[in-house]
Design an enzyme around this catalytic site. Structure first.
Site, PDB file in Angstrom:
ATOM      1  N   GLU A  79      29.329 -13.169 -36.871  1.00  0.00           N
ATOM      2  CA  GLU A  79      30.327 -13.126 -35.795  1.00  0.00           C
ATOM      3  C   GLU A  79      30.544 -11.670 -35.414  1.00  0.00           C
ATOM      4  O   GLU A  79      30.920 -10.859 -36.279  1.00  0.00           O
ATOM      5  CB  GLU A  79      31.662 -13.710 -36.282  1.00  0.00           C
ATOM      6  CG  GLU A  79      31.621 -15.204 -36.437  1.00  0.00           C
ATOM      7  CD  GLU A  79      32.957 -15.800 -36.851  1.00  0.00           C
ATOM      8  OE1 GLU A  79      34.020 -15.148 -36.682  1.00  0.00           O
ATOM      9  OE2 GLU A  79      32.949 -16.929 -37.369  1.00  0.00           O
ATOM     10  N   ASP A 108      25.557 -18.772 -42.437  1.00  0.00           N
ATOM     11  CA  ASP A 108      26.677 -18.061 -41.803  1.00  0.00           C
ATOM     12  C   ASP A 108      27.184 -16.961 -42.731  1.00  0.00           C
ATOM     13  O   ASP A 108      27.576 -17.238 -43.875  1.00  0.00           O
ATOM     14  CB  ASP A 108      27.797 -19.087 -41.564  1.00  0.00           C
ATOM     15  CG  ASP A 108      28.655 -18.754 -40.378  1.00  0.00           C
ATOM     16  OD1 ASP A 108      28.442 -17.698 -39.766  1.00  0.00           O
ATOM     17  OD2 ASP A 108      29.537 -19.577 -40.055  1.00  0.00           O
ATOM     18  N   GLU A 151      30.529 -19.370 -28.617  1.00  0.00           N
ATOM     19  CA  GLU A 151      31.548 -20.382 -28.967  1.00  0.00           C
ATOM     20  C   GLU A 151      32.707 -20.310 -27.975  1.00  0.00           C
ATOM     21  O   GLU A 151      33.290 -19.231 -27.764  1.00  0.00           O
ATOM     22  CB  GLU A 151      32.058 -20.174 -30.405  1.00  0.00           C
ATOM     23  CG  GLU A 151      33.108 -21.240 -30.770  1.00  0.00           C
ATOM     24  CD  GLU A 151      33.429 -21.346 -32.250  1.00  0.00           C
ATOM     25  OE1 GLU A 151      32.679 -20.788 -33.084  1.00  0.00           O
ATOM     26  OE2 GLU A 151      34.439 -21.990 -32.574  1.00  0.00           O
ATOM     27  N   ASP A 158      30.513 -21.335 -42.036  1.00  0.00           N
ATOM     28  CA  ASP A 158      31.659 -21.064 -42.917  1.00  0.00           C
ATOM     29  C   ASP A 158      32.836 -21.986 -42.588  1.00  0.00           C
ATOM     30  O   ASP A 158      33.867 -21.959 -43.283  1.00  0.00           O
ATOM     31  CB  ASP A 158      32.055 -19.582 -42.885  1.00  0.00           C
ATOM     32  CG  ASP A 158      32.496 -19.109 -41.511  1.00  0.00           C
ATOM     33  OD1 ASP A 158      32.442 -19.909 -40.543  1.00  0.00           O
ATOM     34  OD2 ASP A 158      32.896 -17.930 -41.396  1.00  0.00           O
ATOM     35  N   SER A 159      32.670 -22.843 -41.564  1.00  0.00           N
ATOM     36  CA  SER A 159      33.672 -23.891 -41.334  1.00  0.00           C
ATOM     37  C   SER A 159      33.743 -24.819 -42.548  1.00  0.00           C
ATOM     38  O   SER A 159      34.665 -25.627 -42.664  1.00  0.00           O
ATOM     39  CB  SER A 159      33.355 -24.693 -40.061  1.00  0.00           C
ATOM     40  OG  SER A 159      32.027 -25.156 -40.070  1.00  0.00           O
ATOM     41  N   LYS A 191      23.647 -15.811 -39.402  1.00  0.00           N
ATOM     42  CA  LYS A 191      24.540 -15.744 -38.242  1.00  0.00           C
ATOM     43  C   LYS A 191      25.692 -14.795 -38.567  1.00  0.00           C
ATOM     44  O   LYS A 191      26.264 -14.870 -39.664  1.00  0.00           O
ATOM     45  CB  LYS A 191      25.083 -17.143 -37.917  1.00  0.00           C
ATOM     46  CG  LYS A 191      26.114 -17.133 -36.802  1.00  0.00           C
ATOM     47  CD  LYS A 191      26.432 -18.524 -36.304  1.00  0.00           C
ATOM     48  CE  LYS A 191      27.549 -19.235 -37.019  1.00  0.00           C
ATOM     49  NZ  LYS A 191      28.854 -18.549 -36.975  1.00  0.00           N
TER      50      LYS A 191
HETATM   51  O1  KIV Z   1      31.109 -22.285 -39.064  1.00  0.00           O
HETATM   52  C1  KIV Z   1      30.528 -23.026 -38.253  1.00  0.00           C
HETATM   53  O2  KIV Z   1      30.235 -24.198 -38.519  1.00  0.00           O
HETATM   54  C2  KIV Z   1      30.207 -22.441 -36.957  1.00  0.00           C
HETATM   55  C3  KIV Z   1      29.830 -23.374 -35.862  1.00  0.00           C
HETATM   56  C4  KIV Z   1      30.970 -24.194 -35.443  1.00  0.00           C
HETATM   57  C5  KIV Z   1      29.216 -22.638 -34.718  1.00  0.00           C
HETATM   58  O3  KIV Z   1      30.265 -21.267 -36.802  1.00  0.00           O
END
Ligand code: KIV
Length: 285
Positions: A117, A85, A184, A46-47, A115
């Protein structure tokens, strides 16, 4: 035959000490390069909200946006282990929302793993998604989706009490069904303890070299941002400099008429130009 890494393959990699190379990327074109480079695993993080859309945090990433970009990466990488994510508010509201959204990533976008969090509050979400047959990567340590509450990020597990909390959380997440962990910004010593304790592969994002694998975001790896990334990132090329050079050269050639050349043009078929001239003349054009 697909050589896509499965959860048992990733476990085998851990046990044989083969490091897992992984990258976070968000689009078809970059994912094709990642595949050509032979990456073991791709995360569609989600980055993307920050690095693709220019937001100041990951919070504006929506489910529909994440599904769109995860599907694009899947089209480029049909045979690579793909992690999607779960964005902010896709799993916090209820277990049934979490299940529905995790399922969307598998069914609509072709993800192999989701994934999430997590803090201790989300142990039941990890269990429910895993019990539904979906492989889950539990992301602990720095959790960018909590920026609103934390204000700023700092390294995790840096005191003995915080380290014990993190190590116990890692144990409990694996017990709840997490198939992988992502750490992280965790202190190296603590990441090493977690990696040695748990049965499942542990991927590091800024948590040192002792984990079972690493993940960085593609724009940092490629040096696309034209500025220093976080302390733990490393650029392996300067594509920002190269790209600006290529774009300036393109603009210059357009302005000076050097581009396009005849070789870049389509032409009317042979013998048709004379006919065209006649046809135009007869119409008075
Ligand atoms: O959102 C993302 O790209 C991430 C990674 C930096 C682990 O969570």
């Amino acid at each position: 035959m697909s050589n896509k890494l499965t959860i048992p393959d990733l476990l085998e990699a851990k046990h044989s000490g083969r490091k897992i190379a992984s990258i976070s990327c968000y689009d078809y074109t970059t994912a094709r390069l990642v595949v050509d480079a032979g990456m073991d695993m791709i995360l569609v993080g989600d980055s993307a909200a920050q690095l693709m859309l220019g937001h100041s945090s990951t919070l504006p990433a929506t489910m529909d946006f994440m599904i769109t970009i995860t599907s694009a990466v899947r089209r480029a990488a049909p045979n690579t282990c793909l992690v999607a994510d779960m964005p902010f508010l896709s799993y916090q509201l209820s277990i049934s929302e979490a299940l529905k959204n995790a399922g969307r990533f598998v069914v609509e976008a072709g993800a192999d793993i989701v994934k999430i969090e997590v803090t201790r509050t989300y142990l039941d979400v990890i269990k429910a998604v895993s019990d539904a047959g979906i492989a889950v990567m539990a992301h602990i340590g720095i959790r960018p989706q909590s920026i609103g509450k934390l204000g700023k990020f700092k390294a995790e597990g840096t005191t003995s009490q915080l380290a014990v909390d993190l190590i116990e959380l890692a144990d409990d997440l694996v017990e709840a069904g997490a198939a992988l962990l992502l750490l992280e910004g965790v202190a190296r010593e603590v990441a090493k303890i977690v990696t040695e304790r748990v049965e499942v592969p542990v991927i590091s994002c800024g948590s040192g070299p002792d984990c079972d694998g690493q993940v960085l975001v593609a724009p940092d790896v490629l040096g696309l941002l034209g500025k220093e990334g976080p302390k733990f990132a490393k650029s392996f090329a300067d594509l920002s400099g190269e790209s600006v050079k290529a774009l300036s050269e393109y603009a210059e050639q357009v302005r000076t008429g050097v581009f396009p050349e005849d070789g870049h043009c389509f032409h009317v078929k042979s013998g048709e130009f004379e006919k065209l001239q006649k046809a135009l003349k007869s119409k008075g054009i």
